[in-house]
Motif scaffolding. Structure first.
Motif, mmCIF file in Angstrom:
data_model
loop_
_atom_site.group_PDB
_atom_site.id
_atom_site.type_symbol
_atom_site.label_atom_id
_atom_site.label_comp_id
_atom_site.label_asym_id
_atom_site.label_seq_id
_atom_site.Cartn_x
_atom_site.Cartn_y
_atom_site.Cartn_z
ATOM 1 N N TYR A 13 0.843 -1.224 0.026
ATOM 2 C CA TYR A 13 -0.013 -0.025 0.128
ATOM 3 C C TYR A 13 0.869 1.281 0.280
ATOM 4 N N GLU A 19 -3.479 -3.555 -6.225
ATOM 5 C CA GLU A 19 -4.577 -3.276 -7.430
ATOM 6 C C GLU A 19 -5.655 -2.428 -6.628
ATOM 7 N N GLU A 20 -6.478 -1.899 -7.712
ATOM 8 C CA GLU A 20 -7.541 -0.819 -7.212
ATOM 9 C C GLU A 20 -8.283 -1.355 -5.831
ATOM 10 N N ARG A 23 -6.592 -1.874 -2.721
ATOM 11 C CA ARG A 23 -6.158 -0.647 -2.123
ATOM 12 C C ARG A 23 -7.412 -0.030 -1.385
ATOM 13 N N THR A 24 -8.383 -0.058 -2.099
ATOM 14 C CA THR A 24 -9.460 0.532 -1.649
ATOM 15 C C THR A 24 -10.002 -0.386 -0.246
ATOM 16 N N SER A 27 -7.454 0.683 2.451
ATOM 17 C CA SER A 27 -7.917 2.056 3.012
ATOM 18 C C SER A 27 -8.963 1.815 4.074
#
Length: 240
Positions: A13, A19-20, A23-24, A27
């Motif tokens: 991170y 990858e998105e 990552r989301t 978060s």
């Protein structure tokens, strides 16, 4: 924490190579995980130093990664991440970040205390993780030596107790430790630090010191915490 999120994803991170969807998810995980937030703060210097470095071709091999420049190591890291994404993430990433630190010529990475951090990741508090943890709880006030004040915020974890310390009224140079004392008298070091000559929470240096750490005992098994110098003096005692 969902099955898609691993605590060890913090290295990936920080370097921006998740990858998105991952990552989301990570978060969201950070908002409820002080330990991952602390690790992210520690790695933020490496991530900032590597910003803007693009990937190279795929003709390089892992064997001579230690002889390459930062761009080549980052490219290797990205390729390995893609190949290993189904395995446990992060162990290789954090190790590679350390390698990049060496080949880039001594990038300094350290834990933030008392607001002395570097750049703050977008979407995160300007405070360090220790200060955030202290501000988010109800402090237990300690009894200090002359001029010393402070307190602790404790958080029960599955692995034990997370402790965030605020300390004021100390001048250096000193080396100190936060020590947990069990109800049976056993002692464990929670964390340690150095106090510079200017000190913390004193005239000319008004900002307090914030540090945090953990101990394997639950709060019910802890009698008190002590802030002690390596010379044996007790600066602050916090009863649990």
């Amino acid at each position: 924490m969902t099955s898609q999120v691993e605590h060890t994803d913090v290295g990936a991170y920080a370097l921006g190579i998740l990858e998105e969807p991952d990552r989301t998810a990570f978060s969201d995980h950070l908002a409820a995980c002080p330990s991952c937030t602390a690790e992210l703060q520690e790695l933020s210097g490496v991530a900032g130093a590597l910003s803007g470095i693009g990937p190279l071709g795929d003709e390089h091999d892992d064997a001579d990664a230690g002889d390459r420049g930062p761009a080549e190591v980052v490219n290797l890291l990205r390729r390995r991440k893609a190949a290993d994404r189904r395995a446990r993430r992060g162990t290789f990433v954090i190790g590679a970040a350390a390698a990049v630190t060496l080949v880039a010529g001594g990038i300094a990475v350290g834990t933030s205390i008392s607001g002395e951090s570097g750049s703050v990741p977008v979407g995160h508090s300007a405070h360090g993780p220790a200060e955030d943890a202290y501000r988010s709880g109800t402090p237990l006030t300690g009894t200090g030596a002359s001029g010393v004040t402070g307190g602790l915020v404790l958080e029960t974890k599955g692995w034990g107790t997370h402790a965030a310390l605020e300390l004021r009224g100390v001048k250096g140079p000193l080396e100190c430790e936060l020590v947990a004392v069990s109800r049976s008298g056993e002692r464990r070091v929670v964390t340690g630090w150095a106090v510079p000559e200017r000190g913390y929470g004193v005239a000319g240096s008004p900002e307090p010191l914030y540090v945090h750490g953990g101990v394997a005992w639950g709060p019910a098994g802890i009698d008190r915490f002590e802030v002690r110098t390596t010379g044996g003096d007790t600066l602050l005692t916090v009863m649990v």
